[in-house]
Each structure stands twice: as structure tokens, then as C-alpha cells.
Design an enzyme around this catalytic site. Sequence first.
Site, PDB file in Angstrom:
ATOM      1  N   HIS A 133       0.827  -1.212   0.000  1.00  9.25           N
ATOM      2  CA  HIS A 133       0.000   0.000   0.000  1.00  9.25           C
ATOM      3  C   HIS A 133       0.861   1.262   0.000  1.00  9.25           C
ATOM      4  O   HIS A 133       2.038   1.245   0.373  1.00  9.25           O
ATOM      5  CB  HIS A 133      -0.937   0.002   1.210  1.00  9.25           C
ATOM      6  CG  HIS A 133      -0.245   0.112   2.523  1.00  9.25           C
ATOM      7  ND1 HIS A 133       0.290   1.293   3.009  1.00  9.25           N
ATOM      8  CD2 HIS A 133       0.016  -0.823   3.470  1.00  9.25           C
ATOM      9  CE1 HIS A 133       0.832   1.082   4.183  1.00  9.25           C
ATOM     10  NE2 HIS A 133       0.690  -0.196   4.493  1.00  9.25           N
ATOM     11  N   GLU A 153      -2.434  -6.767   7.743  1.00  5.95           N
ATOM     12  CA  GLU A 153      -1.104  -6.580   8.319  1.00  5.95           C
ATOM     13  C   GLU A 153      -0.987  -7.284   9.661  1.00  5.95           C
ATOM     14  O   GLU A 153      -1.975  -7.654  10.286  1.00  5.95           O
ATOM     15  CB  GLU A 153      -0.810  -5.068   8.459  1.00  5.95           C
ATOM     16  CG  GLU A 153       0.525  -4.706   9.077  1.00  5.95           C
ATOM     17  CD  GLU A 153       1.761  -5.204   8.341  1.00  5.95           C
ATOM     18  OE1 GLU A 153       1.909  -6.432   8.165  1.00  5.95           O
ATOM     19  OE2 GLU A 153       2.601  -4.368   7.954  1.00  5.95           O
TER      20      GLU A 153
END
Length: 198
Positions: free
Chosen positions: A13, A84
Site C-alpha cells: 500500500h 497486516e
Amino acid sequence: MSETLPVAYLARHGETAWTVSGQHTGLTDLPLTERGERNAQRLGERLQELKPVRVYTSPLQRVRRTCELAGFGSKAEVDPDLVEWDYGKYEGRTSAEIHAERPDWELFRDGCPGGESPEQVGARADRVVKRVRAVRGDVLLFSSGHFLRTLAARWLGLEPAAGRYFLLSTATLSALGYEHNLFQPVLQLWNDPRHVGT
């Protein structure tokens, strides 16, 4: 299957406020910065020729937004395993702050109190590897730094702790593939930022 071996492309990202400040950003659902959005668009320009059979994204907004800005939002399936690392009590803290209390702490060895261990993250990575290898064709994955580093280690058959050797910057492109056959996994490209701007 064609003679061409499949590739798993990995997109981290774009930048968030906490990637700039160095704070551990696990499950805190932060948006991209303006620079993060620009670099996600540039990543999309880089990927415009790519025709993946499947696209998967983490459910976190910073990752989903990167996927959307890169032009794959409508094709992407949300995969909770791509989230994550859960940093538990270390969420939002910098490495310097953690080391002030615990000088020998190493994420990929120790994990996080109240969060995930390297083995737990490795188990999620193994599920992703299994799903990706079941696809006949190229796959594109959008996720976060520490998870993707663990994924690369597991792709290669290494312990989750080996993820510490794979530095990964925001909005970069990496690729996992094979050398001669599906039994020889390799790292084809890693942490490539050439499309990233300032």
C-alpha cells in the site's frame, strides 16, 4: 497451463501518516496521504499491462484504496489473511519507543505482546501461498509491509523470521515466481520503486 510459469505480483500500500512517522500500523485503519494516493496511481500506470487471473486485497482501507487507485478495485476480492501483522500493545508505537523498553526486541523473532507471533503470521501467509498456487495464471496481491515480507519468506520455504531480510517500501512492486517448474519457487523482483514519485 501454458509454458509460461505463473507470477504472484505483490503491491504494498501507499504511504500513510504512520509510515512517515515510523509508527507500527497493524490493524489501525488509516487512510493514505496525498503522496500515498499519487504513488498508488503511479503503481497503477506501472501495472496497466498486467492481466492477472485473480486479484486479492487486504480489507484495510489503506490497502483497498491503493488497489482502487491502481485500477484493480472492481476485480479485487477481499482476503482477511492479507491483513497486516497485529502488533497488539505495540500498535502505534515506533521501534525506538519499543527498544527503549525492550532493547533486544525483534518483530520477526518475538512478535508482539497482545498481538500476533511470527508463527501466526506465517500460518496466514501459508494459506495465501496455497490459494495463490491453486490459481492457473498470474495473481496480484495488495497488502502491507510486514505481512508481505513474511509471505515472501514462506513462498521460498523459509521460516517466517526470514521476513526480516526483505525490506519493503510503500507503493513498491515485487514478484514471486518459479525458476524452471512449479517446484522451484524464486523471488523474481523485490521492492521496486521506479514508478514512485516524491
